[in-house]
Design an enzyme around this catalytic site. Sequence first.
Site, PDB file in Angstrom:
ATOM      1  N   CYS A 128      29.968  30.113  27.612  1.00 44.52           N
ATOM      2  CA  CYS A 128      30.576  29.904  26.297  1.00 44.52           C
ATOM      3  C   CYS A 128      29.882  30.767  25.227  1.00 44.52           C
ATOM      4  CB  CYS A 128      30.572  28.422  25.916  1.00 44.52           C
ATOM      5  SG  CYS A 128      31.796  28.028  24.639  1.00 44.52           S
ATOM      6  N   ASP A 197      26.867  20.636  22.549  1.00 39.68           N
ATOM      7  CA  ASP A 197      27.696  20.010  21.509  1.00 39.68           C
ATOM      8  C   ASP A 197      27.172  18.630  21.160  1.00 39.68           C
ATOM      9  OD1 ASP A 197      29.467  22.043  23.069  1.00 39.68           O
ATOM     10  OD2 ASP A 197      30.369  21.797  21.083  1.00 39.68           O
TER      11      ASP A 197
HETATM   12  O1  LIG Z   1      26.174  25.259  17.748  1.00 44.30           O
HETATM   13  P1  LIG Z   1      26.312  26.423  18.676  1.00 44.30           P
HETATM   14  O2  LIG Z   1      25.047  26.669  19.436  1.00 44.30           O
HETATM   15  O3  LIG Z   1      26.823  27.658  17.985  1.00 44.30           O
HETATM   16  O4  LIG Z   1      27.456  26.068  19.747  1.00 44.30           O
HETATM   17  C1  LIG Z   1      27.315  24.983  20.621  1.00 44.30           C
HETATM   18  C2  LIG Z   1      28.491  24.783  21.517  1.00 44.30           C
HETATM   19  O5  LIG Z   1      29.738  24.761  20.808  1.00 44.30           O
HETATM   20  C3  LIG Z   1      30.757  25.314  21.655  1.00 44.30           C
HETATM   21  O6  LIG Z   1      31.913  24.510  21.706  1.00 44.30           O
HETATM   22  P2  LIG Z   1      33.376  25.029  21.210  1.00 44.30           P
HETATM   23  O7  LIG Z   1      33.562  26.473  21.539  1.00 44.30           O
HETATM   24  O8  LIG Z   1      33.438  24.739  19.711  1.00 44.30           O
HETATM   25  O9  LIG Z   1      34.356  24.143  21.954  1.00 44.30           O
HETATM   26  C4  LIG Z   1      30.115  25.517  23.020  1.00 44.30           C
HETATM   27  O10 LIG Z   1      30.241  24.406  23.878  1.00 44.30           O
HETATM   28  C5  LIG Z   1      28.685  25.813  22.612  1.00 44.30           C
HETATM   29  O11 LIG Z   1      27.760  25.702  23.651  1.00 44.30           O
END
Ligand SMILES: O=P(O)(O)OC[C@H]1O[C@H](OP(=O)(O)O)[C@H](O)[C@@H]1O
Length: 318
Positions: A128, A197
């Site tokens: 991700c 998350d």
């Molecule tokens: O806070 P930061 O480290 O940037 O992101 C944390 C997490 O948020 C994202 O979720 P999505 O893409 O919004 O579903 C991913 O799962 C990623 O690991």
Amino acid sequence: MDLHPTVETTAEDIASMETRGAATIGAAAAAALRVQAGESDAVTPEAFRAELRVAGRRLHETRPTAVSLPNALRYVLRRMDGDEVATLRASVVKAATEFEQRLDRAQSQLGAIGANRLQDGDVVMTHCHSTDALACVEAALDQGKHLEAIVKETRPRLQGHITARALREMGVPVTLIVDNAARRYLDDADHVLVGADAIAADGSVVNKIGTSGLAVNARERGVPIVVAAQTIKLHPATMTGHTVEIEMRDEREVVSDEDRADIGDVAVENPAFDVTPPRHIDAIVTESGQFPPESIVTLMRELFGDGVAEPWVEPTNE
Ligand SMILES: O=P(O)(O)OC[C@H]1O[C@H](OP(=O)(O)O)[C@H](O)[C@@H]1O
């Protein structure tokens, strides 16, 4: 009662993932509350407070899993204080700005701590797109280390492309792979580095769907798995037994209407996150240090006490 259009736009952008990533969602929510407060035409303190709570609720209902969102709302709304509209307004604006600054500071502190785990010449595998995880890479590069990355594309939303671009801009050589190739390439990786998350009191990590399978494979191949997560990702309600809701997203993210018609009548499921048990994680890196997952509850108790109310509930004891 009027919600400012910015609150509505922010909520829609979070729900559609135009604004995404746990930390970014939290920052956007705090910023939206600041706009609501700054531009509110409420004439009584009661009306002002009610307006801010409605804004908080609207922002919170967008995505259920990333706990940074309610944590951000709680941080700001709990600091809403005053007997007049002007003082209430100032308190919200101040708290939202302070929150954003803390977020930035926490991320760079976390980066410096995470960087210590990375050695010159290491290869990291990512899943991700996590700004917390990338902060560790960036800090390691600043220390003069050379790193390379194997980046999983991360179906269905392909956030791996964002990671690939960000790493390339940092000067890191990137190999992009499909998710199914991860196990094959783990033999070339020195670390798996992901974000989170939400982190539960038992040290379970809720992160992008596919993280748990990656962690199992990484364990089997002997590759350490490191989770980079600011303390805003700690989920206080899990201390009192609440579970983390896993967001189920639209099936059209997985299969187009056209392909769907072609395949015929089948069920399609699209969970956005999964849960990696603590035994598959080597370390959780926060701005307060790095922890074995089993001991994260100590930090949670220190930060949150024994539990918290929803962000829009007025505190009774503060
Ligand atoms: O806070 P930061 O480290 O940037 O992101 C944390 C997490 O948020 C994202 O979720 P999505 O893409 O919004 O579903 C991913 O799962 C990623 O690991």
